[in-house]
Design a protein around this motif. Structure first.
Motif, PDB file in Angstrom:
ATOM      1  N   ASP A  71       0.734  -1.190  -0.195  1.00 45.71           N
ATOM      2  CA  ASP A  71      -0.195   0.093  -0.067  1.00 45.71           C
ATOM      3  C   ASP A  71       0.767   1.288   0.080  1.00 45.71           C
ATOM      4  N   VAL A 123      -7.538   6.011  11.273  1.00 41.65           N
ATOM      5  CA  VAL A 123      -8.666   7.023  10.983  1.00 41.65           C
ATOM      6  C   VAL A 123      -9.850   6.391  11.579  1.00 41.65           C
ATOM      7  N   GLU A 124     -10.106   4.944  11.261  1.00 42.47           N
ATOM      8  CA  GLU A 124     -11.487   4.485  12.045  1.00 42.47           C
ATOM      9  C   GLU A 124     -11.371   4.336  13.480  1.00 42.47           C
ATOM     10  N   ASN A 158       1.233   4.421  -3.124  1.00 43.79           N
ATOM     11  CA  ASN A 158       0.762   5.715  -2.745  1.00 43.79           C
ATOM     12  C   ASN A 158       2.117   6.527  -2.584  1.00 43.79           C
ATOM     13  N   HIS A 217      -2.894   3.440   7.859  1.00 46.35           N
ATOM     14  CA  HIS A 217      -3.639   4.647   7.788  1.00 46.35           C
ATOM     15  C   HIS A 217      -4.965   4.493   7.912  1.00 46.35           C
ATOM     16  N   SER A 218      -5.792   3.799   7.011  1.00 47.68           N
ATOM     17  CA  SER A 218      -7.228   3.838   7.254  1.00 47.68           C
ATOM     18  C   SER A 218      -7.730   3.348   8.754  1.00 47.68           C
ATOM     19  N   SER A 219      -6.973   2.277   9.157  1.00 46.48           N
ATOM     20  CA  SER A 219      -7.436   1.609  10.524  1.00 46.48           C
ATOM     21  C   SER A 219      -7.216   2.744  11.528  1.00 46.48           C
TER      22      SER A 219
END
Length: 293
Positions: free
Chosen positions: A219, A270-271, A223, A266-268
């Motif tokens: 990932d 944020v959640e 990016n 990163h997404s984890s």
């Protein structure tokens, strides 16, 4: 299951003084009711009295079916009740969480067998173990009535399963525990009662760890063009995490705990910051891992 056991203990403390000879039986009979009804009964004296009246009527009416089968070959009821109370005290000392139910099951063996159990601690322990296994297999898995209940259940299960996972893989116990907590609470509860199933789940989690790390790396490569923006966002997330952790009892380790949590995708993160319950859970697991290291 734990909630029902706790309610049983509270009910017995109320019922026992009122009905010294029938406290165990009456408590066990009421525990057949749904948990919400039991919870209301604890706080509603009128509802509790109505339930006790019905239970007493069931016990005293020989034509109705009792929730606990009477000992057929015992003609001295006073002796039987005294023996039942004595058995309950011994069963309760084993802290199974099912004292009332297990006592009721053992009383069905008959007075002669119960007398043997009372006088033989080793035999009693064997019978309690058998009864507990049968009871836990028969009881339906606990379901959550709300998201808050599920969070509370998972928090308690997380503490228990962390202790077990730590014995198997001390190095990765925090990460593996976090992965196992993604399972349904009933599945986690089964892992706690089945060492082979737990070992298999840990092994699968261990096998998935390198893959998860590789996925994070992949990932990151995908990016690269947004690396500066991502670094900026990560910095902001880090500041938010640090500020929150610094307000908790783990403030002395704010920097280290923030660094550990920033290793998550990163997404984890944020959640995670959207749910205080989940965030507290992750902080607690990270703190435990930090203490053990």
């Amino acid at each position: 299951m734990e909630r029902r056991a706790a309610l049983g203990e509270r009910l017995h403390r109320v019922i026992g003084p009122r009905f010294p000879d029938l406290g165990v039986k009456l408590t066990g009979m009421l525990l057949e009711l749904p948990v919400p009804v039991l919870d209301q009964m604890i706080h509603d004296e009128e509802l509790l009295s109505a339930g006790l009246e019905k239970a007493l009527s069931t016990l005293q009416n020989s034509t109705e079916k009792c929730l606990f089968k009477t000992v057929e070959d015992d003609t001295d009821s006073d002796s039987t009740d005294s023996l039942g109370d004595q058995l309950y005290d011994l069963v309760d000392s084993h802290r199974t969480g099912h004292s009332e139910q297990i006592t009721g099951m053992l009383l069905e063996l008959g007075s002669n067998e119960v007398k043997k159990l009372v006088s033989d601690p080793q035999l009693l322990e064997q019978k309690i173990h058998i009864a507990r296994e049968a009871l836990e297999q028969a009881l339906p898995p606990k379901t959550c009535v709300s998201d808050l209940d599920c969070d509370d259940v998972k928090e308690r299960l997380g503490e228990k399963i962390f202790e077990q996972v730590e014995k198997i893989d001390p190095k990765n116990c925090a990460c593996i525990t976090g992965m196992l907590l993604e399972l349904d609470p009933s599945a986690i509860q089964k892992l706690l009662t089945d060492s082979l199933a737990l070992k298999g789940a840990v092994e699968r989690a261990q096998a998935a760890l390198p893959q998860a790390a590789a996925q994070r790396s992949s990932d990151s490569d995908l990016n690269n063009e947004d690396v500066s923006d991502l670094d900026s966002e990560t910095e902001n997330l880090g500041e938010e995490l640090y500020s929150y952790i610094n307000s908790t009892k783990y403030s002395l380790h704010s920097s280290k705990l923030t660094g550990m949590l920033l290793e998550m995708p990163h997404s984890s993160l944020v959640e995670l910051l959207k749910s205080q319950k989940q965030l507290d859970e992750k902080i607690q697991l990270a703190a435990a891992a930090l203490t053990d290291s």
